[in-house]
Design a protein around this motif. Structure first.
Motif, PDB file in Angstrom:
ATOM      1  N   ASP A  22       0.840  -1.196   0.000  1.00 22.99           N
ATOM      2  CA  ASP A  22       0.000   0.000   0.000  1.00 22.99           C
ATOM      3  C   ASP A  22       0.880   1.253   0.000  1.00 22.99           C
ATOM      4  OD1 ASP A  22       0.847   0.511   2.657  1.00 22.99           O
ATOM      5  OD2 ASP A  22      -0.867  -0.560   3.489  1.00 22.99           O
ATOM      6  N   ASN A  23       0.264   2.402  -0.233  1.00 25.50           N
ATOM      7  CA  ASN A  23       1.017   3.652  -0.347  1.00 25.50           C
ATOM      8  C   ASN A  23       1.814   3.989   0.910  1.00 25.50           C
ATOM      9  OD1 ASN A  23       0.134   4.044  -2.955  1.00 25.50           O
ATOM     10  ND2 ASN A  23      -1.546   5.400  -2.365  1.00 25.50           N
ATOM     11  N   ALA A  24       1.232   3.753   2.071  1.00 24.90           N
ATOM     12  CA  ALA A  24       1.922   4.068   3.323  1.00 24.90           C
ATOM     13  C   ALA A  24       3.189   3.223   3.469  1.00 24.90           C
ATOM     14  CB  ALA A  24       0.996   3.848   4.514  1.00 24.90           C
ATOM     15  N   SER A  25       3.100   1.956   3.127  1.00 25.19           N
ATOM     16  CA  SER A  25       4.267   1.080   3.207  1.00 25.19           C
ATOM     17  C   SER A  25       5.306   1.444   2.154  1.00 25.19           C
ATOM     18  CB  SER A  25       3.850  -0.377   3.019  1.00 25.19           C
ATOM     19  OG  SER A  25       2.982  -0.776   4.052  1.00 25.19           O
ATOM     20  N   PHE A  26       4.861   1.901   1.005  1.00 21.13           N
ATOM     21  CA  PHE A  26       5.747   2.266  -0.098  1.00 21.13           C
ATOM     22  C   PHE A  26       6.696   3.399   0.289  1.00 21.13           C
ATOM     23  CE2 PHE A  26       6.559   4.399  -4.226  1.00 21.13           C
ATOM     24  CZ  PHE A  26       7.076   3.327  -4.942  1.00 21.13           C
ATOM     25  N   VAL A  27       6.223   4.319   1.117  1.00 22.04           N
ATOM     26  CA  VAL A  27       7.033   5.490   1.490  1.00 22.04           C
ATOM     27  C   VAL A  27       7.625   5.399   2.894  1.00 22.04           C
ATOM     28  CG1 VAL A  27       5.764   6.993  -0.082  1.00 22.04           C
ATOM     29  CG2 VAL A  27       5.029   6.819   2.301  1.00 22.04           C
ATOM     30  N   GLN A  28       7.334   4.327   3.620  1.00 24.76           N
ATOM     31  CA  GLN A  28       7.819   4.167   4.994  1.00 24.76           C
ATOM     32  C   GLN A  28       9.323   3.882   5.015  1.00 24.76           C
ATOM     33  OE1 GLN A  28       6.099   4.336   7.982  1.00 24.76           O
ATOM     34  NE2 GLN A  28       8.068   4.065   8.961  1.00 24.76           N
ATOM     35  N   PRO A  29      10.124   4.708   5.729  1.00 22.20           N
ATOM     36  CA  PRO A  29      11.555   4.405   5.863  1.00 22.20           C
ATOM     37  C   PRO A  29      11.749   3.071   6.598  1.00 22.20           C
ATOM     38  CG  PRO A  29      11.081   6.646   6.556  1.00 22.20           C
ATOM     39  CD  PRO A  29       9.760   5.955   6.385  1.00 22.20           C
ATOM     40  N   LEU A  30      12.684   2.263   6.114  1.00 20.52           N
ATOM     41  CA  LEU A  30      12.923   0.944   6.693  1.00 20.52           C
ATOM     42  C   LEU A  30      14.372   0.804   7.149  1.00 20.52           C
ATOM     43  CD1 LEU A  30      11.082  -1.178   3.985  1.00 20.52           C
ATOM     44  CD2 LEU A  30      10.224  -0.570   6.250  1.00 20.52           C
ATOM     45  N   THR A  31      14.550   0.229   8.307  1.00 15.85           N
ATOM     46  CA  THR A  31      15.889  -0.022   8.824  1.00 15.85           C
ATOM     47  C   THR A  31      16.674  -0.923   7.874  1.00 15.85           C
ATOM     48  OG1 THR A  31      15.043   0.170  11.079  1.00 15.85           O
ATOM     49  CG2 THR A  31      17.184  -0.870  10.822  1.00 15.85           C
ATOM     50  N   ALA A  32      16.015  -1.919   7.302  1.00 18.32           N
ATOM     51  CA  ALA A  32      16.681  -2.861   6.389  1.00 18.32           C
ATOM     52  C   ALA A  32      17.271  -2.165   5.169  1.00 18.32           C
ATOM     53  CB  ALA A  32      15.701  -3.937   5.941  1.00 18.32           C
ATOM     54  N   PHE A  33      16.713  -0.998   4.820  1.00 18.18           N
ATOM     55  CA  PHE A  33      17.209  -0.230   3.677  1.00 18.18           C
ATOM     56  C   PHE A  33      17.936   1.030   4.142  1.00 18.18           C
ATOM     57  CE2 PHE A  33      13.453  -1.928   0.967  1.00 18.18           C
ATOM     58  CZ  PHE A  33      14.150  -3.077   0.684  1.00 18.18           C
ATOM     59  N   ASN A  34      18.509   0.973   5.339  1.00 22.97           N
ATOM     60  CA  ASN A  34      19.256   2.112   5.908  1.00 22.97           C
ATOM     61  C   ASN A  34      18.430   3.394   5.919  1.00 22.97           C
ATOM     62  OD1 ASN A  34      21.635   0.650   6.468  1.00 22.97           O
ATOM     63  ND2 ASN A  34      22.237   0.822   4.318  1.00 22.97           N
ATOM     64  N   GLY A  35      17.151   3.272   6.245  1.00 27.90           N
ATOM     65  CA  GLY A  35      16.280   4.436   6.345  1.00 27.90           C
ATOM     66  C   GLY A  35      15.590   4.818   5.050  1.00 27.90           C
ATOM     67  N   SER A  36      15.898   4.145   3.956  1.00 29.60           N
ATOM     68  CA  SER A  36      15.211   4.405   2.694  1.00 29.60           C
ATOM     69  C   SER A  36      13.899   3.631   2.659  1.00 29.60           C
ATOM     70  CB  SER A  36      16.076   3.978   1.507  1.00 29.60           C
ATOM     71  OG  SER A  36      17.238   4.761   1.427  1.00 29.60           O
ATOM     72  N   SER A  37      13.009   4.058   1.810  1.00 33.52           N
ATOM     73  CA  SER A  37      11.725   3.373   1.666  1.00 33.52           C
ATOM     74  C   SER A  37      11.788   2.349   0.533  1.00 33.52           C
ATOM     75  CB  SER A  37      10.631   4.399   1.349  1.00 33.52           C
ATOM     76  OG  SER A  37      10.862   4.963   0.063  1.00 33.52           O
ATOM     77  N   ILE A  38      10.746   1.548   0.432  1.00 32.40           N
ATOM     78  CA  ILE A  38      10.649   0.611  -0.691  1.00 32.40           C
ATOM     79  C   ILE A  38      10.657   1.402  -1.993  1.00 32.40           C
ATOM     80  CG2 ILE A  38       9.110  -1.018  -1.873  1.00 32.40           C
ATOM     81  CD1 ILE A  38       8.238  -1.980   0.933  1.00 32.40           C
ATOM     82  N   GLY A  39       9.924   2.492  -2.024  1.00 31.50           N
ATOM     83  CA  GLY A  39       9.871   3.321  -3.226  1.00 31.50           C
ATOM     84  C   GLY A  39      11.242   3.852  -3.627  1.00 31.50           C
ATOM     85  N   GLN A  40      12.004   4.334  -2.643  1.00 32.03           N
ATOM     86  CA  GLN A  40      13.347   4.835  -2.944  1.00 32.03           C
ATOM     87  C   GLN A  40      14.254   3.708  -3.435  1.00 32.03           C
ATOM     88  OE1 GLN A  40      13.796   6.593   0.958  1.00 32.03           O
ATOM     89  NE2 GLN A  40      14.086   8.623   0.032  1.00 32.03           N
ATOM     90  N   HIS A  41      14.109   2.539  -2.838  1.00 26.12           N
ATOM     91  CA  HIS A  41      14.944   1.399  -3.226  1.00 26.12           C
ATOM     92  C   HIS A  41      14.608   0.956  -4.650  1.00 26.12           C
ATOM     93  CE1 HIS A  41      17.731  -1.779  -2.279  1.00 26.12           C
ATOM     94  NE2 HIS A  41      16.864  -2.697  -2.678  1.00 26.12           N
ATOM     95  N   VAL A  42      13.319   0.887  -4.977  1.00 29.62           N
ATOM     96  CA  VAL A  42      12.913   0.517  -6.332  1.00 29.62           C
ATOM     97  C   VAL A  42      13.425   1.556  -7.333  1.00 29.62           C
ATOM     98  CG1 VAL A  42      10.924   0.226  -7.871  1.00 29.62           C
ATOM     99  CG2 VAL A  42      10.925  -0.854  -5.614  1.00 29.62           C
ATOM    100  N   ARG A  43      13.344   2.824  -6.969  1.00 31.61           N
ATOM    101  CA  ARG A  43      13.855   3.879  -7.860  1.00 31.61           C
ATOM    102  C   ARG A  43      15.360   3.700  -8.094  1.00 31.61           C
ATOM    103  NH1 ARG A  43      12.310   8.062 -11.315  1.00 31.61           N
ATOM    104  NH2 ARG A  43      14.331   8.737 -12.051  1.00 31.61           N
ATOM    105  N   HIS A  44      16.098   3.327  -7.067  1.00 30.38           N
ATOM    106  CA  HIS A  44      17.530   3.082  -7.188  1.00 30.38           C
ATOM    107  C   HIS A  44      17.794   1.934  -8.169  1.00 30.38           C
ATOM    108  CE1 HIS A  44      21.719   2.773  -6.017  1.00 30.38           C
ATOM    109  NE2 HIS A  44      21.538   1.483  -5.795  1.00 30.38           N
ATOM    110  N   ILE A  45      17.007   0.881  -8.085  1.00 29.52           N
ATOM    111  CA  ILE A  45      17.157  -0.254  -8.999  1.00 29.52           C
ATOM    112  C   ILE A  45      16.886   0.188 -10.434  1.00 29.52           C
ATOM    113  CG2 ILE A  45      16.181  -2.499  -9.672  1.00 29.52           C
ATOM    114  CD1 ILE A  45      15.643  -2.938  -6.616  1.00 29.52           C
ATOM    115  N   ILE A  46      15.816   0.962 -10.633  1.00 25.22           N
ATOM    116  CA  ILE A  46      15.487   1.462 -11.972  1.00 25.22           C
ATOM    117  C   ILE A  46      16.613   2.341 -12.503  1.00 25.22           C
ATOM    118  CG2 ILE A  46      13.925   2.972 -13.270  1.00 25.22           C
ATOM    119  CD1 ILE A  46      11.683   1.905 -11.352  1.00 25.22           C
TER     120      ILE A  46
END
Length: 65
Positions: A22-46
């Motif tokens: 969901d949108n809230a999870s997409f933008v939520q900073p995550l410890t596993a990603f060093n504070g980045s969100s799923i959205g930021q991580h996917v953008r990095h992959i792209i």
């Protein structure tokens, strides 16, 4: 596994993940990603793949080594 097959598997996994998040999870900073969100991580992959494709088109890929 060859690069094409690996890319296809990863792309499928990303699409499946994004269809479930969901949108809230997409933008939520995550410890596993060093504070980045799923959205930021996917953008990095792209961005990585766009850079790779651009480098292939120009016959110049800089691995930063």
């Amino acid at each position: 596994m060859n690069p094409k097959a690996g890319t296809q598997i990863m792309t499928t996994q990303i699409i499946e993940l994004l269809s479930k998040v969901d949108n809230a999870s997409f933008v939520q900073p995550l410890t596993a990603f060093n504070g980045s969100s799923i959205g930021q991580h996917v953008r990095h992959i792209i961005d990585f793949y766009l850079c790779l494709v651009r480098g292939c088109d120009e016959s110049a890929i800089d691995c930063g080594l």
